[in-house]
Motif scaffolding. Structure first.
Motif, mmCIF file in Angstrom:
data_model
loop_
_atom_site.group_PDB
_atom_site.id
_atom_site.type_symbol
_atom_site.label_atom_id
_atom_site.label_comp_id
_atom_site.label_asym_id
_atom_site.label_seq_id
_atom_site.Cartn_x
_atom_site.Cartn_y
_atom_site.Cartn_z
ATOM 1 N N HIS A 2 0.849 -1.094 0.119
ATOM 2 C CA HIS A 2 -0.060 -0.140 -0.117
ATOM 3 C C HIS A 2 0.866 1.250 -0.050
ATOM 4 N N ASP B 238 -8.866 3.311 -2.739
ATOM 5 C CA ASP B 238 -7.743 2.010 -3.100
ATOM 6 C C ASP B 238 -8.478 0.932 -3.818
ATOM 7 N N CYS B 240 -8.272 -2.204 -3.818
ATOM 8 C CA CYS B 240 -8.861 -3.261 -2.774
ATOM 9 C C CYS B 240 -9.972 -3.051 -2.056
ATOM 10 N N ASP B 280 -2.688 0.191 -5.855
ATOM 11 C CA ASP B 280 -4.004 0.462 -4.982
ATOM 12 C C ASP B 280 -4.274 1.782 -5.490
ATOM 13 N N PHE B 289 -2.174 -8.869 -5.429
ATOM 14 C CA PHE B 289 -3.439 -8.707 -4.646
ATOM 15 C C PHE B 289 -4.230 -7.662 -5.269
ATOM 16 N N HIS B 290 -3.659 -6.458 -5.454
ATOM 17 C CA HIS B 290 -4.618 -5.371 -6.150
ATOM 18 C C HIS B 290 -4.795 -5.688 -7.616
HETATM 19 ZN ZN LIG Z 1 -5.399 -1.760 -1.098
#
Ligand SMILES: [Zn+2]
Lengths: 581, 331
Positions: A2, B238, B240, B280, B289-290
């Motif tokens: 992030h 974001d 996610c 993100d 993940f993203h």
């Molecule tokens: Zn995220």
């Protein structure tokens, strides 16, 4: 990953970075393997603590290493003297503090810290509280820290009123803190609970009621405190009218306890020998027991809409001849064994149908009787919001709150203003226009139900109100005539099949594409669907399950332009004798 | 003093079309750089990493590019004596990775590669008296783990192994004043947690307990002017969180309450045109993940270039149907 900005770099920089990473990788892998090997050997020594510390400092999410440390600490408890153990634990807390400084959002660190404290014979909760204060001073929204703090408060027995003062302090220094408002919402009901006897029409809840959610009585706040609380929130949104935290909290204050679970209506009809039971909230029919004239009846319940596990409306039929003779009187008792409640309904001779229910007005469903004090407070709140509106004409939060205050005070009297405010909301916050349309539809439907019940009729009429959705259909069980013309409806939702008494439906001039809910309506005779978006015969299929449908108006739908439609329709809907295309 | 809305600005030259080939190449190459430092650092969540990669590949119709045999062997070697599955070899078992492993094997229609009965025993053993679930034997409690437990068991067709009523009771006790859910009773609402709890209630057939209008309002207020969604008030958007909010809205039947076009613009702008993959936020580093949640989000928004995703399991709808599951969604 992030918040890691991608940086442009030269080939040379890339090469240097690659080499550096290679070096770091070697050290990391070697340390990791050493840790894993030691653990395999069952080593519980200082070296293991050191190696895991090294890795966890760089990577606190490496959960297995925290587990290893816990194993070691538990082992040390058994072999070391008590004060040495205490020292060991203290050292662990020092290490954790440095970890948390670097990674204040690591689940693993916080959990381990709580574990260590819980393990200590004399945990220093005061120190933990000040650690939380320090951490929240750096980031007052860190939910890990908030949760940790709640654990500390619970373990150390900090009184609730002290915690409420803590939120006073945080909110006082910064209104824009959703976490503090949230915390307040959990504390106030503990300190100033709403008396459970207040809602007069609701029966006492039974012993096996569901856990307390913030919407049930035990999680609401008593009126006296509520009125004080309005003032605090008002200060907040006058200070910063665009901060959403206070507005969310305010809406909660304006909200109401959820309805108790109960049987809200029992309906029986000679035709079809049918019984319909409506609950105040979706439920299962398993606990229902029917006694007809004192005799238990075995029936099969089906939900409306069909095949739903939890539904507000359930239907069953008696065997032929049970109640069909109009010369007989019948007494029905519906027991809801799960909630230890029952409802009775008498069907007199000469009557084709009968029901027993609490109306929406009886139940104060859509508006409650306000105390004089509350009315005057809400009135002055409304005035304040109107003043704020003059300063901030585009403020959506204020607009929405005005609507909610008007609904609490006088939903029918303020209907015109409410509609105008919704129109404005859709303009100033167009991203959420569908939300506002649906909410406005809900309020208009509630008003229409109120009007219908004041008039004591079974006609539900709501046209030209821009309805985008249908709701509260479980309240319309007894309606025979319905007019939904000139709205923005695109579908008749499955829940519509709850309207077991409906005979005539007019839904002209909408955008209807789907008729899912127009199925299994035993009394539906007339359906007017003029000027909608019906283009295929398959869209009309649900109607085939409405045995009494004789009149169907499809004028102004694309389907009328297709060939052979009359023939196909008479095959699909043989009962329709009056077809308009 | 006025609150500054935390948000990003989408540049005019940001990507606005879905770069499927690039993403597939990015994911296919990701698992090959095993001696990369960053890759090694993420070993503690490897099993989930593989689930993210495989699921996004499946959604893009590219699952065949991944090494099935190698992955299945890896999963088998991560199942422990207790039945639980770890993120990687040498790590301890945990519900998070047990679910990921079962999801991967469900994609491959091969759950019997591991001992299903032992997985069921493991999950069952983690349920506490109050109905909650610990993530592993060390006892951390979180509604995320309640979701992991029922999702794992549902995929294995063994939901009845646990006390579902108690599990539901615990999750409902985490409901807040805003209609959302947090980690534990009293915890603040958070989009990730809301996804877990609405997903949990969908799997257990208890969605009627949600205050959908109230929760839906909180969720649609996550949308920022850029079109992206944040996970809590006053936070940055974001990709996610966009998925978690969007999937929750889909589950409670309120997905039309956000501006789909704007969200789609935001998600597409988070693609990296050079490397493939999603970040993100626009301009940040990409990761698998993203990338999954970007593609899955676009699928929920109705993008027909990718397969239909199931909002509860974050797996292709066709897989969920094949397993025979019909998780509840509000109308
Ligand atoms: Zn995220």
């Amino acid at each position: 990953m992030h918040g890691r900005v991608k940086l442009k770099s030269t080939a040379q920089q890339e090469e240097e970075k690659r080499k550096e990473r290679e070096k770091k990788l070697k050290i990391y892998v070697a340390t990791r393997d050493a840790c894993f090997n030691k653990r395999k050997e069952g080593a519980m020594d200082d070296e293991a603590l050191q190696l895991t510390q090294q890795l966890l400092s760089a990577n606190p999410d490496f959960a297995t290493l925290w587990n290893y440390r816990r194993e070691i600490l538990m082992h040390l408890e058994t072999v070391k003297e008590e004060d040495e153990v205490q020292k060991q634990f203290d050292a662990e807390l020092v290490f954790l503090e440095t970890c948390l400084r670097v990674n204040p959002k690591s689940y693993g660190c916080w959990y381990h810290r709580g574990w260590v404290c819980g393990r200590q014979p004399k945990p220093n909760w005061t120190r933990e509280l000040s650690l939380c204060d320090e951490c929240l001073a750096r980031d007052d929204r860190n939910f890990h820290c908030w949760d940790y703090r709640r654990m500390v408060v619970k373990e150390s027995g900090v009184p609730v009123d002290q915690e409420l003062q803590f939120t006073d302090r945080l909110i006082g220094s910064n209104f824009s803190n959703y976490s503090s408002w949230h915390y307040r919402s959990t504390l106030l009901p503990l300190l100033h609970p709403q008396s459970p006897d207040l809602p007069v029409t609701c029966p006492k809840s039974s012993t096996n009621s569901p856990p307390n959610s913030p919407h049930t009585h035990s999680h609401r706040v008593c009126e006296e405190q509520l009125l004080k609380e309005y003032e605090l929130v008002q200060n907040a949104f006058f200070t910063d009218p665009n901060d959403q935290s206070a507005w969310f909290y305010y809406r909660w204050l304006l909200g109401r306890a959820e309805r108790e679970e109960m049987i809200s209506c029992v309906y029986m009809s000679r035709e079809g020998e049918r019984v319909v039971v409506a609950f105040s909230r979706p439920a299962q029919a398993v606990g229902l027991m029917l006694l007809l004239d004192g005799k238990m009846q075995k029936v099969e319940w089906r939900s409306a809409p069909p095949s739903v596990r939890h539904s507000p409306v359930w239907i069953c039929e008696f065997p032929p001849g049970t109640i069909s003779d109009i010369n007989n009187e019948h007494n029905l008792t519906v027991h809801w064994t799960e909630k230890y409640t029952k409802r009775e309904c008498a069907l007199y001779t000469g009557r084709a149908e009968s029901w027993c229910r609490d109306t929406a007005t009886d139940q104060e469903l859509f508006r409650s009787e306000l105390s004089v004090e509350k009315t005057s407070v809400l009135q002055s709140e409304l005035q304040s919001c109107n003043q704020l509106m003059e300063l901030e004409p585009e403020n959506k939060w204020c607009l929405l709150t005005i609507i909610l205050l008007m609904r609490a005070l006088d939903p029918l009297g303020y209907e015109k203003e409410t509609l105008a405010h919704f129109q404005k909301l859709k303009e100033v916050d167009s991203m959420r226009s569908s939300y506002y349309s649906d909410l406005c539809s809900k309020f208009m439907i509630e008003n229409t139900i109120l009007k219908m019940e004041y008039a004591e009729v079974r006609v539900f009429s709501i046209s030209e109100k821009n309805l985008s959705t249908l709701c509260h259909l479980d309240q319309l069980l007894l309606v025979t005539h319905m007019n939904l013309c000139s709205n923005q409806l695109s579908r008749i939702p499955p829940q519509f099949s709850m309207l077991q008494c409906l005979e005539v439906l007019e839904v002209d001039d909408n955008l209807i594409e789907s008729l899912d809910g127009l199925s299994n309506l035993p009394k539906l005779e007339e359906l007017s669907l003029k000027n909608n978006q019906i283009s295929k015969i398959s869209q009309l299929e649900p109607l085939a399950s409405c045995p009494k449908l004789t009149r169907l108006d499809l004028r102004g739908n694309p389907i009328t332009k297709t060939d052979n439609i009359p023939a196909e329709l008479s095959e699909l809907l043989p009962s329709v004798t009056d077809l308009m295309l | 003093m006025g609150t500054q809305v935390k948000d990003v600005v989408i540049k005019a030259d940001a990507p606005n079309a879905l770069l499927l080939d690039k993403h597939a190449d990015y994911i296919a190459a990701y698992g090959l750089k095993k001696d990369d430092y960053e890759y090694t650092l993420s070993e503690y969540l490897r099993m989930s990493g593989i689930y993210w990669g495989l699921t996004v590949m499946d959604l893009m119709g590219q699952l065949h590019r991944m090494n099935t045999a190698e992955i299945t062997e890896f999963i088998k070697s991560c199942q422990h004596e207790c039945g639980g599955i770890s993120a990687s070899i040498g790590h301890d078992p945990h519900l998070l990775y047990t679910l990921s492993a079962v999801q991967i094997l469900s994609l491959y229609d091969d759950v019997d590669a591991i001992s299903v009965d032992k997985v069921v025993e493991y999950v069952k053993g983690l349920q506490q008296e109050d109905g909650s679930f610990a993530g592993d034997k060390w006892g951390e409690i979180d509604t995320r783990f309640s979701f992991c437990a029922v999702a794992t068991l549902a995929l294995l067709g063994k939901l009845d192994a646990i006390n579902v009523d108690k599990a539901v009771e615990f999750v409902l006790s985490c409901m807040n004043f805003d209609g959302g859910f947090g980690c534990r009773p009293g915890s603040e609402s958070h989009a990730g947690q809301i996804y877990c709890c609405t997903g949990f209630l969908s799997i257990t057939g208890q969605l009627h307990q949600v205050n959908a209008d109230l929760l839906g309002w909180w969720l649609c207020e996550r949308q920022l002017p850029s079109g992206g969604l944040n996970g809590r008030p006053e936070k940055l958007p974001d990709v996610c969180y966009s998925w978690w909010v969007l999937a929750s809205l889909k589950i409670i039947g309120r997905i039309h309450w956000i501006d789909k076009t704007k969200l789609s613009t935001f998600i597409l702008a988070c693609q990296d045109e050079e490397t493939g993959g999603f970040a993100d936020r626009p301009g940040d580093m990409v990761d698998p993940f993203h990338t999954l949640f970007g593609v899955a989000g676009l699928s929920l928004l109705g993008d027909e270039e990718v397969k239909v995703v199931n909002p509860v399991f974050c797996m292709p709808e066709e897989v969920i149907r094949r397993v025979g599951l019909h998780p509840e969604l509000l109308g």
